[in-house]
Each structure stands twice: as C-alpha cells, then as structure tokens.
Motif scaffolding. Structure first.
Motif, PDB file in Angstrom:
ATOM      1  N   THR A  62     -74.038  37.219  52.251  1.00 54.12           N
ATOM      2  CA  THR A  62     -72.774  36.614  51.829  1.00 54.12           C
ATOM      3  C   THR A  62     -71.593  37.507  52.186  1.00 54.12           C
ATOM      4  OG1 THR A  62     -73.949  35.566  49.983  1.00 54.12           O
ATOM      5  CG2 THR A  62     -71.544  35.640  49.867  1.00 54.12           C
ATOM      6  N   GLU A  63     -71.727  38.809  51.948  1.00 55.74           N
ATOM      7  CA  GLU A  63     -70.651  39.737  52.285  1.00 55.74           C
ATOM      8  C   GLU A  63     -70.413  39.778  53.791  1.00 55.74           C
ATOM      9  OE1 GLU A  63     -71.358  42.916  48.618  1.00 55.74           O
ATOM     10  OE2 GLU A  63     -71.988  43.389  50.657  1.00 55.74           O
ATOM     11  N   VAL A  64     -71.485  39.765  54.555  1.00 52.19           N
ATOM     12  CA  VAL A  64     -71.347  39.805  56.011  1.00 52.19           C
ATOM     13  C   VAL A  64     -70.663  38.542  56.518  1.00 52.19           C
ATOM     14  CG1 VAL A  64     -72.617  39.868  58.185  1.00 52.19           C
ATOM     15  CG2 VAL A  64     -73.323  41.348  56.300  1.00 52.19           C
ATOM     16  N   ALA A  65     -71.048  37.375  55.993  1.00 46.56           N
ATOM     17  CA  ALA A  65     -70.434  36.119  56.424  1.00 46.56           C
ATOM     18  C   ALA A  65     -68.957  36.059  56.041  1.00 46.56           C
ATOM     19  CB  ALA A  65     -71.193  34.951  55.819  1.00 46.56           C
ATOM     20  N   GLU A  66     -68.604  36.576  54.870  1.00 45.05           N
ATOM     21  CA  GLU A  66     -67.206  36.559  54.443  1.00 45.05           C
ATOM     22  C   GLU A  66     -66.350  37.465  55.326  1.00 45.05           C
ATOM     23  OE1 GLU A  66     -63.784  35.708  52.264  1.00 45.05           O
ATOM     24  OE2 GLU A  66     -65.720  34.691  52.430  1.00 45.05           O
TER      25      GLU A  66
ATOM     26  N   VAL B 148     -75.022  47.928  62.982  1.00 46.79           N
ATOM     27  CA  VAL B 148     -73.937  47.224  62.305  1.00 46.79           C
ATOM     28  C   VAL B 148     -74.160  45.717  62.452  1.00 46.79           C
ATOM     29  CG1 VAL B 148     -71.447  46.830  62.230  1.00 46.79           C
ATOM     30  CG2 VAL B 148     -72.335  49.117  62.695  1.00 46.79           C
ATOM     31  N   GLN B 149     -74.244  45.017  61.336  1.00 49.92           N
ATOM     32  CA  GLN B 149     -74.481  43.578  61.394  1.00 49.92           C
ATOM     33  C   GLN B 149     -73.234  42.807  61.801  1.00 49.92           C
ATOM     34  OE1 GLN B 149     -76.912  41.988  58.064  1.00 49.92           O
ATOM     35  NE2 GLN B 149     -76.750  44.035  57.190  1.00 49.92           N
ATOM     36  N   GLU B 150     -72.077  43.276  61.372  1.00 53.97           N
ATOM     37  CA  GLU B 150     -70.824  42.563  61.638  1.00 53.97           C
ATOM     38  C   GLU B 150     -69.791  43.583  62.114  1.00 53.97           C
ATOM     39  OE1 GLU B 150     -66.984  41.536  61.205  1.00 53.97           O
ATOM     40  OE2 GLU B 150     -67.758  42.448  59.374  1.00 53.97           O
ATOM     41  N   PRO B 151     -69.616  43.764  63.426  1.00 53.88           N
ATOM     42  CA  PRO B 151     -68.721  44.799  63.937  1.00 53.88           C
ATOM     43  C   PRO B 151     -67.260  44.388  64.041  1.00 53.88           C
ATOM     44  CG  PRO B 151     -69.867  43.774  65.763  1.00 53.88           C
ATOM     45  CD  PRO B 151     -70.369  43.101  64.513  1.00 53.88           C
ATOM     46  N   TYR B 152     -66.936  43.121  63.803  1.00 55.38           N
ATOM     47  CA  TYR B 152     -65.579  42.633  64.053  1.00 55.38           C
ATOM     48  C   TYR B 152     -64.577  43.194  63.059  1.00 55.38           C
ATOM     49  CZ  TYR B 152     -68.847  39.393  66.178  1.00 55.38           C
ATOM     50  OH  TYR B 152     -69.905  38.862  66.867  1.00 55.38           O
ATOM     51  N   THR B 153     -65.001  43.415  61.805  1.00 58.53           N
ATOM     52  CA  THR B 153     -64.088  43.978  60.815  1.00 58.53           C
ATOM     53  C   THR B 153     -63.688  45.401  61.189  1.00 58.53           C
ATOM     54  OG1 THR B 153     -65.170  42.641  59.116  1.00 58.53           O
ATOM     55  CG2 THR B 153     -63.772  44.426  58.365  1.00 58.53           C
TER      56      THR B 153
END
Length: 595
Positions: A92-96, A425-430
């Motif tokens: 959920t945190e990664v998707a947000e 890193v699962q979500e590098p865009y942030t």
C-alpha cells in the motif's frame, strides 16, 4: 573450495524426479491441513519477521540474499549470515508513493539542503546504538550469544515502541553485523568513522561517538571521504561544524580517487560530472592521517615505515617500502570476540574503519595501501565481515561491514546516499523526485518533456513530475521494454539513482546557515588549502590522464552500462568538425553511416 564432481544427464533426471515427488508430497500435505490465516502464516515464518512490542509483526527484508549450497565440507558456511536486514515496506505504501510520483513538483530553495544532526539522530533518545552486554570468562560462548540476542531484541522493541516504521529510516536489523562492529571497536586502538562528504551528517552517529570516547576511552577520527565530490568551501564548513559540536574528534579530509580537476567552489549540482577514475590509487589525505596517528602513539609504535611510504607516494615513486601485505578475513582469523584489548599490542597500531555502507571504507584502505587489497563495490553490503590488512609491519588496518544506525532521516535521502541498494528499491520514482526538487535535474540531463509536442505554440510549458523525468530520460537513452517496446521508466529511474550514488549527479547537504554564510566560507583560508591539496595530487596523475581517451569517460562499470552523456559527445563533435565527429561516437558502427 572443493573441486566440482561431474554431473551426468541420468543424475540430473533423477534429481528432477525427486524434486517433483517432493513437491507433490508438499502440496498434498498442505491440502490436508486446515485453512490458516495470513497472520498465522506470518507467525510461522519467524526468520523473515521481527515481533514488535505492540503485538504487530514487522516484516524484515533480507537484502542481497544468496543461494545456500551446503555440502559435506561446508556445513558451517552461511553466505547470508552478514546480509543487510531492513524493514520491508507494505504494498500500500509503495503504491501510494508511486501515485504521488506522477504529480507535478516544485523546486525547493537552497535552504532545504541544510541539515542539522539534532533532527536526524535525536541524541539521548532510544535512537541509540546497541552496545555489547557485559560478560565475563565464566560464561560459555552460547550463554554470551543468548544474552546478546535477548538484549538486541529488547533494543528493537524499545525503538518501535517510541517510533513507528513510517518515521524511522532504514537501519540494520541483523545482530551478526552489529557483532562485527563490536569486535572491530574492541580490537582497534584508533577508530576511523568514515563519512561521505555529500551527506556527512547522515553517517555520523552521536551514539557511536559517545560509545568510543566515553565507554571505550579510545580515539575517534572523523574521515570526510570523497572530498573531490564537493566544493572546498563546503568541505571546510562541514569540518568546522563537527569540530564545534564534537571537540574530541580529529577530522581528516580524504579521497581515494581524485578527479581530473578541482571544483573551484563551483556549484556541482548544476552539471553532470564525469565518471570518477578507478583502478589507480593516488589518495588525498594519507599524510594527514599519519600525522594525527603520530601525535597519539608518539614513541610507543614505530611509524617510520609508514612515513617513508607516504613520502614516496607524494614524490610519485613506486614500490618504495614495498612489503608483503597479508589479508586475513574475520572467518579465518583467531577468535578475538572475548579477549580484553591491549593497547598497541606487540608494537602494532590497529586502526579500525567503521561507517555506513557505501561511504568508501574499502576504497580508503586501498587508497592508503596504494593498490587494491580489499574488494570494493558501489553496492551497499559488499563487505560481509571484518578483515585485517597490514599497511606496514607496524600498522594494521581493520575493515568492518557497513551498517546503518537508526535515525529519522528521510528514506529517499538514504537511497540517494547509497545506503540502500538501488537494485532492491521497489519504487525508485519518489527518490528521483526528491533529487529533482533540490537540483536542476531537467537542465542537467538536457531532457524534453514527454508532452511538449502535443502543446500548442505559446501555451504554458507543462509541469514536470518525477515520472515525467524518468520517461524523458528513458526516451533520450533509448531504454525500451522488451515486449511492448514502451519507454522503460523503471530502468531510467534506476539509472538516474545510480548516477547520483556514483557522484555524477551531485546533491550535497549543507550544515545549518551555510547558505547565508556561503561567501564567507569561500574566502576561508582552509578552503584554499584544500583546493591546493587536490591540485597537488591531481598533477601526480597528469601523465596517466594524457594517455586516456574519450571512451574511458563513458565506459560502464558495475552494472551502470547507460551512464554515458550524449551532450558531452555532441560538444566534442562540434569542436572537431563533421568529418571527425563520427569517430567520437560511442556507437562502433557509426562509421558505416552513409555507405
């Protein structure tokens, strides 16, 4: 390592049959069992979870896990014993965060780069380092280890009682790695705390400072490493910042890979830097470290061989005072876990190197020796256990695995500082958005907005988001997905983060009030001294630089095969004319164009 035995096709077939039979048996036994809830399944897998005091289960991701192959000769060997353990984020945190990365961002003022250590570590709070519990010789090894495990479990519980996982940064959950730190601190006469000059306040733990100075009663040197990646004025500002807050430490400025030019107080945040040279070690700072050690040991240890080695390197001579450098790993060395420390034992000075992952501990040791004696990598957690190297017959260096202390620093800043492995890193865009808000990333990369063609002439320029930057960089670099041939945004984001960790995209945090006093630090006397020091060592490599060609600057290393810069190649083409431009291209088939 035992020699591999031949493996026939018949044996392979038998192995697959046994594997399928085992799988059928597992599925059948699982179907016969009553239904289990997700929480019950989590409770059973105790290896991947840490229980917190509030009754919830904290999932821990084990970074860089290696396959376990145990044979008759390696029963005690565990390749995952010292791997990094971090808290895993929920889906959920990664998707947000991924959704927020598509929203436009605004550039932040330069004051947002100013960081105070009080806001990160909260000295005196539960954000402490785990200290080794007291022990005596009447306890067995198993009793001591059980006592340490119980203490470490309580240490984690106290932290998660006070702070939630959202507030905390990534920090080490592996007790084995902390044991390696305790071992290095106990056997060292002098402790080097190595920090990256781009983020020194992130890597300096006040708890470690108090433990070494007050509890162990030892000397602590703060090494500001990679000083070629920051302007000399910022180096001086950080040096005075730590000297003011922690007067009992000595500060050493160091770099193992001097750049081909000095930054001359120019803002490195506004230009894409060239790749740092590797392979030949001409370090900046060994002489300062030697003089600081001489002040402490005085006549109790003979450092004349180290002095001769440093002077020979300054004069450019090679193989002077060359000696047999022995390397011993922590696994094979005699067990020093439960021995009292004797200062300058056998007339040998032991220098321990500690710090966060990817701050350059192994590179510092290679720079001191003058050649590669310890494996170094940009991947955090590369050093698995402590190892000792004799710099001279009377000076021993001790390299420890990097570990992350608990703090309240932003996790995205940890990723950009190289603490967390980019590949994990699962979500590098942030993290890309965090970087783009603080340095002019769009102008540095010279990218065009993906929607610029669809806008009418005279219309307002579209706003950038982190996703747009990654999309534009993928378009420029030619990163495409394999099946659908779309822009590979994830690969582009990883590539930008690797450029930042490598030092080609530079974002340097600053001490408090640095922006208002920037002109004063640029005119400081020590600023000119550091610039002169970098220039002096740069001349030692002038001969090697003249033999280098353009292709070396764009040669990929360690998985970063897309780190070249097309804008620099374009400028070289304009300078040499169209006839020779084709030969400066990184494409080996560019000379065939037009045939």
């Amino acid at each position: 390592m035992p020699r591999k035995k031949p493996f026939s096709a018949k044996q392979k077939k038998k192995q697959l049959q046994e594997k399928r039979e085992k799988k059928r048996h597992t599925v059948a036994s699982f179907a016969a069992q009553p239904h289990r809830s997700r929480m019950q399944s989590k409770d059973e897998s105790s290896d991947d979870f840490e229980s917190t005091s509030d009754g919830e289960n904290l999932e821990v991701v084990k970074v860089n896990q290696q396959p376990t192959k145990r044979g008759p000769t390696d029963k005690k060997y565990d390749p995952n014993r010292y791997r990094l353990h971090f808290e895993r984020e929920s889906k959920t945190e990664v998707a947000e965060r991924k959704r927020k990365a598509t929203e436009p961002f605004q550039m932040l003022p330069e004051e947002m780069l100013e960081v105070d250590i009080e806001d990160i570590y909260r000295p005196g709070s539960v954000l402490d380092m785990p200290k080794r519990p007291p022990w005596n010789y009447s306890l067995s090894k198993e009793q001591v280890e059980n006592k340490e495990e119980k203490y470490f479990h309580e240490y984690l519980e106290n932290i998660y009682e006070k702070y939630s996982p959202r507030e905390l940064s990534y920090f080490e959950h592996n007790l084995e790695t902390w044991r390696q730190l305790w071992r290095v601190l106990e056997m060292s006469d002098i402790v080097l705390l190595i920090t990256d000059i781009r983020h020194p306040v992130l890597h300096f733990s006040p708890a470690l400072y108090n433990y070494v100075i007050n509890d162990l009663k030892k000397h602590l040197f703060l090494v500001l490493n990679k000083i070629d990646l920051a302007p000399p004025s910022l180096v001086v500002a950080w040096k005075h910042y730590f000297q003011t807050k922690y007067p009992e430490i000595r500060i050493i400025c160091f770099t193992a890979f001097p750049k081909d030019r000095i930054l001359d107080n120019a803002d490195p945040n506004k230009k894409l830097q060239k790749k740092r040279r590797r392979g030949h070690f001409t370090a900046v700072g060994p002489n300062q470290l030697l003089m600081a050690c001489e002040e402490i040991v005085k006549a109790r240890v003979d450092l004349s061989s180290w002095r001769e080695k440093v002077e020979a390197e300054i004069q450019g001579e090679e193989r002077v005072c060359d000696h047999q450098i022995s390397v011993s790993l922590g696994e094979d060395a005699p067990d020093a876990s439960y021995q009292e420390h004797e200062q300058f034992k056998d007339g040998i000075l032991t220098i321990g190197c500690v710090g966060h992952p990817n701050v350059g501990k192994s590179s510092l040791m290679n720079g001191l020796v003058g050649k590669k004696v310890v494996s170094a990598s940009r991947t955090p957690g590369h050093t698995k256990h402590f190892q000792t190297i004799f710099l001279t017959p009377t000076v021993r260096l001790c390299d420890s695995p990097g570990l992350v202390f608990p703090s309240l620093v932003d996790k995205q800043l940890q990723i950009l500082s190289g603490t967390y492995p980019i590949a994990q890193v699962q979500e590098p865009y942030t993290a890309v958005g965090y970087l783009a808000q603080r340095i002019p990333l769009v102008s540095i990369l010279k990218i065009k907005h993906p929607d610029i063609d669809s806008t009418d002439k005279g219309a307002c320029a579209p706003q950038w988001s982190a996703w747009d930057i990654c999309d534009a960089w993928a378009e420029k670099r030619g990163f495409m997905t394999a099946k659908a041939a779309r822009n590979d945004v994830y690969r582009a984001a990883n590539n930008i983060l690797r450029l930042a960790v490598e030092g080609r995209l530079i974002m340097c945090v600053r001490p408090s009030n640095y922006t208002n006093e920037k002109a004063q630090w640029e005119q400081h006397q020590e600023t000119q001294q550091i610039a002169a020091l970098q220039e002096k060592h740069r001349m030692l490599e002038l001969e090697d630089e003249q033999q280098s060609d353009l292709s070396r600057d764009f040669t990929s290393t360690e998985g970063d095969s897309d780190a070249d810069v097309e804008s620099e190649v374009d400028s070289d083409r304009k300078s040499v004319g169209p006839d020779r431009a084709m030969f400066l291209s990184s494409n080996p088939f560019s000379a065939l164009v037009g045939d």
